[in-house]
Each structure stands twice: as C-alpha cells, then as structure tokens.
Scaffold this motif. Sequence first.
Motif, short mmCIF file in Angstrom:
data_model
loop_
_atom_site.label_atom_id
_atom_site.label_comp_id
_atom_site.label_asym_id
_atom_site.label_seq_id
_atom_site.Cartn_x
_atom_site.Cartn_y
_atom_site.Cartn_z
N ALA A 136 0.83 -1.21 0.00
CA ALA A 136 0.00 0.00 0.00
C ALA A 136 0.86 1.25 0.00
CB ALA A 136 -0.94 -0.01 1.19
N GLU A 137 2.03 1.18 0.63
CA GLU A 137 2.92 2.33 0.66
C GLU A 137 3.39 2.70 -0.74
OE1 GLU A 137 6.12 1.77 3.43
OE2 GLU A 137 4.73 1.37 5.09
N LYS A 138 3.62 1.69 -1.57
CA LYS A 138 4.05 1.95 -2.95
C LYS A 138 2.93 2.67 -3.71
CE LYS A 138 6.83 0.02 -6.46
NZ LYS A 138 8.05 -0.72 -6.40
N LEU A 139 1.70 2.20 -3.52
CA LEU A 139 0.57 2.86 -4.16
C LEU A 139 0.40 4.29 -3.64
CD1 LEU A 139 -2.18 0.10 -4.35
CD2 LEU A 139 -1.10 1.28 -6.26
N GLU A 140 0.51 4.46 -2.33
CA GLU A 140 0.38 5.80 -1.76
C GLU A 140 1.45 6.74 -2.30
OE1 GLU A 140 0.47 5.06 2.44
OE2 GLU A 140 -1.56 4.23 2.43
N ALA A 141 2.67 6.24 -2.42
CA ALA A 141 3.76 7.05 -2.96
C ALA A 141 3.48 7.44 -4.41
CB ALA A 141 5.09 6.31 -2.86
N LEU A 142 2.93 6.51 -5.17
CA LEU A 142 2.57 6.78 -6.56
C LEU A 142 1.53 7.90 -6.63
CD1 LEU A 142 3.08 5.71 -9.48
CD2 LEU A 142 1.12 4.21 -9.12
N TYR A 143 0.54 7.83 -5.76
CA TYR A 143 -0.50 8.86 -5.73
C TYR A 143 0.07 10.21 -5.29
CZ TYR A 143 -4.55 5.99 -6.85
OH TYR A 143 -5.47 5.22 -7.52
N ILE A 168 4.42 -9.44 -16.44
CA ILE A 168 3.57 -9.41 -15.25
C ILE A 168 4.39 -8.97 -14.04
CG2 ILE A 168 2.25 -10.84 -13.63
CD1 ILE A 168 1.29 -12.45 -16.13
N VAL A 169 5.61 -9.50 -13.92
CA VAL A 169 6.49 -9.11 -12.81
C VAL A 169 6.68 -7.59 -12.81
CG1 VAL A 169 8.83 -9.23 -11.88
CG2 VAL A 169 7.71 -11.32 -12.70
N ALA A 170 7.03 -7.04 -13.95
CA ALA A 170 7.33 -5.60 -14.04
C ALA A 170 6.10 -4.75 -13.72
CB ALA A 170 7.86 -5.27 -15.43
N ILE A 171 4.97 -5.11 -14.27
CA ILE A 171 3.75 -4.32 -14.04
C ILE A 171 3.32 -4.43 -12.58
CG2 ILE A 171 1.32 -4.05 -14.63
CD1 ILE A 171 2.10 -5.23 -17.44
N ALA A 172 3.34 -5.64 -12.05
CA ALA A 172 2.91 -5.86 -10.67
C ALA A 172 3.79 -5.10 -9.69
CB ALA A 172 2.92 -7.36 -10.35
N GLU A 173 5.09 -5.10 -9.92
CA GLU A 173 6.00 -4.37 -9.03
C GLU A 173 5.71 -2.87 -9.07
OE1 GLU A 173 9.89 -5.64 -10.28
OE2 GLU A 173 9.89 -7.29 -8.83
N GLN A 174 5.36 -2.37 -10.24
CA GLN A 174 5.10 -0.93 -10.39
C GLN A 174 3.96 -0.46 -9.51
OE1 GLN A 174 3.57 0.21 -14.24
NE2 GLN A 174 4.19 2.33 -13.98
N ILE A 175 2.95 -1.30 -9.30
CA ILE A 175 1.78 -0.85 -8.53
C ILE A 175 1.65 -1.57 -7.19
CG2 ILE A 175 0.52 0.00 -10.53
CD1 ILE A 175 -1.19 -2.55 -10.42
N GLY A 176 2.74 -2.16 -6.71
CA GLY A 176 2.75 -2.70 -5.36
C GLY A 176 2.17 -4.08 -5.17
N MET A 177 2.03 -4.84 -6.24
CA MET A 177 1.52 -6.21 -6.13
C MET A 177 2.70 -7.17 -5.97
SD MET A 177 -1.44 -6.37 -8.99
CE MET A 177 -2.98 -5.51 -8.82
N GLN A 178 3.29 -7.14 -4.77
CA GLN A 178 4.51 -7.90 -4.54
C GLN A 178 4.31 -9.41 -4.65
OE1 GLN A 178 5.86 -4.74 -4.97
NE2 GLN A 178 7.52 -6.04 -4.30
N MET A 179 3.21 -9.92 -4.11
CA MET A 179 2.96 -11.36 -4.16
C MET A 179 2.79 -11.81 -5.62
SD MET A 179 2.40 -14.30 -2.62
CE MET A 179 1.75 -14.16 -0.98
N LEU A 180 2.05 -11.05 -6.39
CA LEU A 180 1.85 -11.40 -7.80
C LEU A 180 3.18 -11.38 -8.54
CD1 LEU A 180 -0.02 -12.09 -10.14
CD2 LEU A 180 -0.41 -9.64 -10.46
N ALA A 181 3.99 -10.38 -8.28
CA ALA A 181 5.30 -10.30 -8.94
C ALA A 181 6.15 -11.51 -8.58
CB ALA A 181 6.01 -9.01 -8.53
N ARG A 182 6.11 -11.91 -7.30
CA ARG A 182 6.91 -13.06 -6.87
C ARG A 182 6.45 -14.35 -7.54
NH1 ARG A 182 6.39 -14.78 -1.04
NH2 ARG A 182 5.36 -16.56 -1.93
N VAL A 183 5.14 -14.56 -7.62
CA VAL A 183 4.61 -15.79 -8.22
C VAL A 183 4.91 -15.81 -9.72
CG1 VAL A 183 2.55 -17.19 -8.62
CG2 VAL A 183 2.87 -16.07 -6.41
N ALA A 184 4.79 -14.68 -10.38
CA ALA A 184 5.13 -14.63 -11.81
C ALA A 184 6.62 -14.93 -12.01
CB ALA A 184 4.76 -13.26 -12.39
N GLY A 185 7.45 -14.43 -11.10
CA GLY A 185 8.88 -14.75 -11.14
C GLY A 185 9.13 -16.24 -10.94
#
Length: 126
Positions: free
Chosen positions: A17-24, A69-86
């Motif tokens: 959520a911090e990554k999303l908040e920082a983006l906003y 998927i890894v790159a996009i997920a990391e950009q918006i704070g979806m760490q679990m999704l990025a890890r599973v795609a990796g």
Amino acid sequence: MAEVTILAQDEAVRLDAEKLEALYRQLGDVSAEDIVCRAMEELAVKLAQVERHYREGRAGEMRKTARMIVAIAEQIGMQMLARVAGDAVRCLDHRDEIALAAVLARLIRTGERSLTEVWELQDLSI
C-alpha cells in the motif's frame, strides 16, 4: 471406495500500500489512478495470455509474458503477484513442467485476488 479431498486454495495476497500511496503522492490522484487502472487492465490481459501460452505450449511467449507481469505488478505494489510470476519464469527456465502447472494455477489465483484487492483499495480512496 476412495475418498476425494478437495483442498481449499486460500492465501492472502500482499499489496504494498505504501508503494501505491507514494505513486499517488508523486503523480497526483488523477494521473496515479490512470496509471493504476491501465496497469490493472494490462495485468488482466497478461494473465489471460500467460494461461493461453501455457495451453498452447508456447514456453518462450509464456516466459516473456510472465516477466511483463512481474514488471507491471511491481510498479503498482503487487509484490505477491510479482513473486509468483517470477516463480513461473524460474519453472520455465528449469523446464520443470510439473512445478510450472502448479505455479501457473497459483499465478492465476493470485492475479485475480490482487486485482480485486487493488480495486477495493481504490474504493477506500488511497
């Protein structure tokens, strides 16, 4: 007669959520919301593509899509999704077809839950 047990596949997704908040904060509400919405749309498309590539036996395309998927997920704070795609990429790199099948199922589940979680966060006005 054998008894079949169905395992519930229920794990919490992790969003940064911090990554999303920082983006906003960095881009402002309108621009950040536009980026998040576009990223979520792209993730939905990529999740469908990675599944289709798997069914069609197109490992190279599947690997490329999983890395996106890894790159996009990391950009918006979806760490679990990025890890599973990796993890899917690593299964492809090691040519571990059995692990890949399991990881792909987890990737789709995690992707769907992550998308839902971000929508809910947006509804709460990040």
